[in-house]
Motif scaffolding. Structure first.
Motif, PDB file in Angstrom:
ATOM      1  N   ILE A  48       0.889  -1.167   0.000  1.00 33.98           N
ATOM      2  CA  ILE A  48       0.000   0.000   0.000  1.00 33.98           C
ATOM      3  C   ILE A  48       0.924   1.213   0.000  1.00 33.98           C
ATOM      4  N   LEU A  49       0.856   2.020  -1.060  1.00 34.36           N
ATOM      5  CA  LEU A  49       1.919   2.987  -1.324  1.00 34.36           C
ATOM      6  C   LEU A  49       1.418   4.410  -1.521  1.00 34.36           C
ATOM      7  N   ASP A  50       1.946   5.306  -0.702  1.00 31.58           N
ATOM      8  CA  ASP A  50       1.750   6.741  -0.941  1.00 31.58           C
ATOM      9  C   ASP A  50       2.771   7.186  -1.992  1.00 31.58           C
ATOM     10  N   ILE A  51       2.408   8.128  -2.821  1.00 32.11           N
ATOM     11  CA  ILE A  51       3.320   8.599  -3.861  1.00 32.11           C
ATOM     12  C   ILE A  51       4.230   9.711  -3.355  1.00 32.11           C
ATOM     13  N   LYS A  78      -2.991  12.568  -4.763  1.00 33.66           N
ATOM     14  CA  LYS A  78      -2.851  12.973  -6.175  1.00 33.66           C
ATOM     15  C   LYS A  78      -4.013  12.359  -6.962  1.00 33.66           C
ATOM     16  N   SER A  79      -4.973  13.189  -7.320  1.00 36.35           N
ATOM     17  CA  SER A  79      -6.216  12.677  -7.902  1.00 36.35           C
ATOM     18  C   SER A  79      -6.406  13.008  -9.381  1.00 36.35           C
ATOM     19  N   ASP A  83      -2.058  11.460 -13.081  1.00 38.08           N
ATOM     20  CA  ASP A  83      -1.386  10.707 -12.016  1.00 38.08           C
ATOM     21  C   ASP A  83      -1.879   9.261 -11.977  1.00 38.08           C
ATOM     22  N   LYS A  84      -3.190   9.075 -12.147  1.00 41.25           N
ATOM     23  CA  LYS A  84      -3.753   7.730 -12.132  1.00 41.25           C
ATOM     24  C   LYS A  84      -3.214   6.902 -13.297  1.00 41.25           C
ATOM     25  N   LEU A  85      -3.186   7.531 -14.481  1.00 44.01           N
ATOM     26  CA  LEU A  85      -2.683   6.816 -15.652  1.00 44.01           C
ATOM     27  C   LEU A  85      -1.216   6.424 -15.477  1.00 44.01           C
ATOM     28  N   LYS A  86      -0.430   7.324 -14.913  1.00 42.44           N
ATOM     29  CA  LYS A  86       0.977   7.032 -14.682  1.00 42.44           C
ATOM     30  C   LYS A  86       1.125   5.859 -13.716  1.00 42.44           C
ATOM     31  N   THR A  97      -7.708   7.399  -3.895  1.00 39.00           N
ATOM     32  CA  THR A  97      -7.359   8.776  -3.543  1.00 39.00           C
ATOM     33  C   THR A  97      -7.849   9.121  -2.136  1.00 39.00           C
ATOM     34  N   LYS A  98      -7.079   9.973  -1.483  1.00 45.46           N
ATOM     35  CA  LYS A  98      -7.441  10.460  -0.153  1.00 45.46           C
ATOM     36  C   LYS A  98      -8.386  11.646  -0.287  1.00 45.46           C
TER      37      LYS A  98
END
Length: 221
Positions: A48-51, A78-79, A83-86, A97-98
């Motif tokens: 489980i990873l924060d960017i 990062k929403s 960012d999601k695609l990356k 997303t938070k």
């Protein structure tokens, strides 16, 4: 149960996630930086990873986890679609997303583990100090990978699956090397010696039964 590596630099959030995961029966490894996470990857079944981490972007951890076949769920503020695609392009299994629901996170963890082909139950010896992963041909001793040859791994796995049972050299040759192996029982002795050397402080696990063969036992004799 699975070992979950939680990479989140906010200590309070990291501990909350840890509490919920442990309540579900998961083992948890905590990390607050990318560098530390990279050092702990080999012990994880899922990340489980924060960017946004203090030392470098979590994408570096994601890349390495993908190389090792370890599934990763990104958990970040990062929403943006970019960012999601990356994240998905670099191998993420899921992207949350938070702010987020803790129950949803747990549900997604279970889904990812169910569909991930590399996840497996390990054989744990000495309360997990020695851990064998049959599908990945991987052995961890005191948290570190042990570099075994293919036959050394198969030999250790065979003895572990038959823990406390004495196996003759002939039976070991048949089960590990196969019916068509042309050789002698000394082959077994040589591989046992090499395996003990690589297990270091835990070489006592493999016992010699004089005149018969070998067995794996957790008892110190």
């Amino acid at each position: 149960m699975a070992n979950i590596l939680v990479v989140e630099d906010q200590q309070d959030l990291n501990q909350i996630i840890t509490k919920f995961l442990k309540n579900e029966g998961f083992e948890v490894i905590n990390s607050y930086t990318a560098k530390d996470a990279l050092n702990k990857l080999n012990n994880a079944d899922l990340v489980i990873l924060d960017i946004m981490l203090p030392d470098m972007e979590g994408y570096e951890v994601l890349k390495e986890a993908s190389k090792k076949g370890i599934p990763t769920i990104i958990l970040t503020s990062k929403s943006e679609e970019f960012d999601k695609l990356k994240g998905f392009e670099l191998g993420a299994e899921d992207y949350i997303t938070k702010p987020f629901s803790m129950l949803e996170l747990i549900a997604r963890v279970k889904v990812v583990l169910r569909r991930n082909k590399n996840f497996e139950e390990s054989i744990k010896l000495l309360s997990g100090k020695v851990e064998i992963f049959p599908k990945r041909f991987k052995v961890i001793v005191d948290g570190e990978d042990v570099n075994l040859t293919h036959k050394e791994f198969e030999l250790l796995l065979f003895l572990a699956k038959n823990k406390d049972l004495v196996k003759s050299r002939d039976e070991i040759l048949e089960k590990v090397w196969g019916f068509d192996f042309i050789g002698e029982t000394r082959t077994v002795d040589v591989h046992i010696k090499q395996l003990r050397e690589k297990l270091k402080d835990y070489k006592f696990l493999i016992k010699t039964v004089w005149g018969v063969g070998y067995k794996l036992s957790e008892d110190k004799e």
